[in-house]
Design a protein around this motif. Structure first.
Motif, PDB file in Angstrom:
ATOM      1  N   GLY A   1     -49.512  -4.535 -45.714  1.00 28.71           N
ATOM      2  CA  GLY A   1     -50.496  -5.010 -46.659  1.00 28.71           C
ATOM      3  C   GLY A   1     -51.756  -4.155 -46.633  1.00 28.71           C
ATOM      4  O   GLY A   1     -51.893  -3.253 -45.806  1.00 28.71           O
ATOM      5  N   GLY A   2     -52.654  -4.453 -47.553  1.00 31.31           N
ATOM      6  CA  GLY A   2     -53.903  -3.708 -47.589  1.00 31.31           C
ATOM      7  C   GLY A   2     -54.605  -3.848 -48.920  1.00 31.31           C
ATOM      8  O   GLY A   2     -54.245  -4.695 -49.738  1.00 31.31           O
ATOM      9  N   LEU A   3     -55.595  -2.992 -49.104  1.00 31.96           N
ATOM     10  CA  LEU A   3     -56.382  -2.964 -50.330  1.00 31.96           C
ATOM     11  C   LEU A   3     -55.905  -1.798 -51.193  1.00 31.96           C
ATOM     12  O   LEU A   3     -55.776  -0.663 -50.698  1.00 31.96           O
ATOM     13  N   VAL A   4     -55.642  -2.083 -52.458  1.00 33.74           N
ATOM     14  CA  VAL A   4     -55.159  -1.045 -53.367  1.00 33.74           C
ATOM     15  C   VAL A   4     -55.790  -1.267 -54.735  1.00 33.74           C
ATOM     16  O   VAL A   4     -56.103  -2.404 -55.104  1.00 33.74           O
ATOM     17  N   GLN A   5     -55.982  -0.197 -55.457  1.00 38.07           N
ATOM     18  CA  GLN A   5     -56.537  -0.302 -56.800  1.00 38.07           C
ATOM     19  C   GLN A   5     -55.479  -0.759 -57.793  1.00 38.07           C
ATOM     20  O   GLN A   5     -54.277  -0.543 -57.569  1.00 38.07           O
ATOM     21  N   PRO A   6     -55.898  -1.373 -58.879  1.00 35.44           N
ATOM     22  CA  PRO A   6     -54.925  -1.740 -59.922  1.00 35.44           C
ATOM     23  C   PRO A   6     -54.118  -0.529 -60.360  1.00 35.44           C
ATOM     24  O   PRO A   6     -54.662   0.565 -60.521  1.00 35.44           O
ATOM     25  N   GLY A   7     -52.812  -0.757 -60.530  1.00 33.90           N
ATOM     26  CA  GLY A   7     -51.904   0.330 -60.867  1.00 33.90           C
ATOM     27  C   GLY A   7     -51.313   1.033 -59.669  1.00 33.90           C
ATOM     28  O   GLY A   7     -50.394   1.849 -59.831  1.00 33.90           O
ATOM     29  N   GLY A   8     -51.813   0.730 -58.499  1.00 33.72           N
ATOM     30  CA  GLY A   8     -51.330   1.372 -57.284  1.00 33.72           C
ATOM     31  C   GLY A   8     -50.067   0.732 -56.740  1.00 33.72           C
ATOM     32  O   GLY A   8     -49.496  -0.187 -57.344  1.00 33.72           O
ATOM     33  N   SER A   9     -49.646   1.227 -55.579  1.00 34.57           N
ATOM     34  CA  SER A   9     -48.406   0.764 -54.954  1.00 34.57           C
ATOM     35  C   SER A   9     -48.622   0.452 -53.485  1.00 34.57           C
ATOM     36  O   SER A   9     -49.495   1.040 -52.829  1.00 34.57           O
ATOM     37  N   LEU A  10     -47.809  -0.450 -52.997  1.00 28.70           N
ATOM     38  CA  LEU A  10     -47.736  -0.764 -51.569  1.00 28.70           C
ATOM     39  C   LEU A  10     -46.282  -1.086 -51.241  1.00 28.70           C
ATOM     40  O   LEU A  10     -45.535  -1.553 -52.104  1.00 28.70           O
TER      41      LEU A  10
ATOM     42  N   ARG B   1     -33.110  -4.152 -48.324  1.00 33.00           N
ATOM     43  CA  ARG B   1     -32.920  -4.513 -46.928  1.00 33.00           C
ATOM     44  C   ARG B   1     -32.092  -3.445 -46.239  1.00 33.00           C
ATOM     45  O   ARG B   1     -31.202  -2.831 -46.841  1.00 33.00           O
ATOM     46  N   ASP B   2     -32.411  -3.249 -44.975  1.00 38.21           N
ATOM     47  CA  ASP B   2     -31.659  -2.342 -44.111  1.00 38.21           C
ATOM     48  C   ASP B   2     -31.118  -3.186 -42.979  1.00 38.21           C
ATOM     49  O   ASP B   2     -31.823  -3.482 -42.017  1.00 38.21           O
ATOM     50  N   ASN B   3     -29.867  -3.579 -43.103  1.00 34.94           N
ATOM     51  CA  ASN B   3     -29.286  -4.484 -42.113  1.00 34.94           C
ATOM     52  C   ASN B   3     -29.195  -3.840 -40.732  1.00 34.94           C
ATOM     53  O   ASN B   3     -29.283  -4.530 -39.717  1.00 34.94           O
ATOM     54  N   ALA B   4     -29.046  -2.550 -40.682  1.00 37.72           N
ATOM     55  CA  ALA B   4     -28.956  -1.868 -39.391  1.00 37.72           C
ATOM     56  C   ALA B   4     -30.281  -1.930 -38.634  1.00 37.72           C
ATOM     57  O   ALA B   4     -30.305  -1.858 -37.400  1.00 37.72           O
ATOM     58  N   LYS B   5     -31.383  -2.049 -39.385  1.00 39.63           N
ATOM     59  CA  LYS B   5     -32.713  -2.099 -38.762  1.00 39.63           C
ATOM     60  C   LYS B   5     -33.303  -3.497 -38.777  1.00 39.63           C
ATOM     61  O   LYS B   5     -34.463  -3.685 -38.396  1.00 39.63           O
ATOM     62  N   ASN B   6     -32.523  -4.486 -39.237  1.00 38.80           N
ATOM     63  CA  ASN B   6     -33.028  -5.865 -39.339  1.00 38.80           C
ATOM     64  C   ASN B   6     -34.341  -5.926 -40.122  1.00 38.80           C
ATOM     65  O   ASN B   6     -35.250  -6.681 -39.766  1.00 38.80           O
ATOM     66  N   THR B   7     -34.424  -5.145 -41.166  1.00 37.68           N
ATOM     67  CA  THR B   7     -35.683  -5.008 -41.897  1.00 37.68           C
ATOM     68  C   THR B   7     -35.467  -5.243 -43.393  1.00 37.68           C
ATOM     69  O   THR B   7     -34.478  -4.777 -43.965  1.00 37.68           O
ATOM     70  N   VAL B   8     -36.423  -5.954 -43.971  1.00 39.10           N
ATOM     71  CA  VAL B   8     -36.447  -6.141 -45.414  1.00 39.10           C
ATOM     72  C   VAL B   8     -37.765  -5.573 -45.941  1.00 39.10           C
ATOM     73  O   VAL B   8     -38.791  -5.653 -45.263  1.00 39.10           O
ATOM     74  N   TYR B   9     -37.700  -4.970 -47.112  1.00 36.79           N
ATOM     75  CA  TYR B   9     -38.860  -4.325 -47.707  1.00 36.79           C
ATOM     76  C   TYR B   9     -39.180  -4.945 -49.058  1.00 36.79           C
ATOM     77  O   TYR B   9     -38.304  -5.489 -49.733  1.00 36.79           O
ATOM     78  N   LEU B  10     -40.435  -4.823 -49.440  1.00 36.51           N
ATOM     79  CA  LEU B  10     -40.843  -5.169 -50.793  1.00 36.51           C
ATOM     80  C   LEU B  10     -41.695  -4.012 -51.311  1.00 36.51           C
ATOM     81  O   LEU B  10     -42.825  -3.827 -50.869  1.00 36.51           O
ATOM     82  N   GLN B  11     -41.110  -3.231 -52.201  1.00 39.79           N
ATOM     83  CA  GLN B  11     -41.830  -2.148 -52.845  1.00 39.79           C
ATOM     84  C   GLN B  11     -42.557  -2.711 -54.053  1.00 39.79           C
ATOM     85  O   GLN B  11     -41.920  -3.272 -54.953  1.00 39.79           O
ATOM     86  N   MET B  12     -43.866  -2.559 -54.059  1.00 43.46           N
ATOM     87  CA  MET B  12     -44.686  -3.125 -55.135  1.00 43.46           C
ATOM     88  C   MET B  12     -45.381  -1.996 -55.876  1.00 43.46           C
ATOM     89  O   MET B  12     -46.196  -1.270 -55.301  1.00 43.46           O
ATOM     90  N   ASN B  13     -45.038  -1.837 -57.133  1.00 44.44           N
ATOM     91  CA  ASN B  13     -45.628  -0.811 -57.985  1.00 44.44           C
ATOM     92  C   ASN B  13     -46.431  -1.455 -59.110  1.00 44.44           C
ATOM     93  O   ASN B  13     -46.269  -2.642 -59.393  1.00 44.44           O
ATOM     94  N   SER B  14     -47.260  -0.664 -59.737  1.00 44.96           N
ATOM     95  CA  SER B  14     -48.069  -1.145 -60.871  1.00 44.96           C
ATOM     96  C   SER B  14     -48.773  -2.455 -60.537  1.00 44.96           C
ATOM     97  O   SER B  14     -48.742  -3.420 -61.310  1.00 44.96           O
TER      98      SER B  14
END
Length: 119
Positions: free
Chosen positions: A9-18, A71-84
């Motif tokens: 998480g963090g601070l991002v400008q409108p239109g940015g990605s995290l 999700r990467d089951n081998a790494k037990n990790t789930v991601y959320l790519q947030m654009n725009s």
């Protein structure tokens, strides 16, 4: 009980990605439905996206075409790519893990990570 740790998480400008990440403590991650929820100030928690163990994804209408859950089951990790990103995406984002065939909103939760979209 599955322990979940979010980051990204963090601070991002409108239109940015995290990109948010969530690491699960247990190896049975692969059979769990993984999801991301958020709670904005003064609002109820809402489901943003989830992904079944088979890879079927659901998105709330407001993020379709902008967010991607993976999700990467081998790494037990789930991601959320947030654009725009938009100011209305500002919220605390929570990772969720629930066994298959349980109801959304049940299961284990992470501690949350703040996402702020502001210029």
């Amino acid at each position: 009980q599955v322990q979940l740790v979010e980051s990204g998480g963090g601070l991002v400008q409108p239109g940015g990605s995290l990109r948010l990440s969530c690491v699960a403590s247990r190896g049975i991650f692969s059979i769990y439905t993984m999801g991301w929820y958020r709670r904005a100030p003064g609002k109820q928690r809402e489901l943003v996206a989830d992904s079944t163990s088979g890879g079927t994804a659901f998105y709330v209408d407001s993020v379709k075409g902008r967010f991607t859950i993976s999700r990467d089951n081998a790494k037990n990790t789930v991601y959320l790519q947030m654009n725009s990103l938009k100011p209305e995406d500002t919220a605390v984002y929570y990772c969720n893990a629930r066994p298959a065939f349980t109801t959304r909103g049940m299961g284990s939760w992470g501690q949350g990570t703040q996402v702020t979209v502001s210029s």
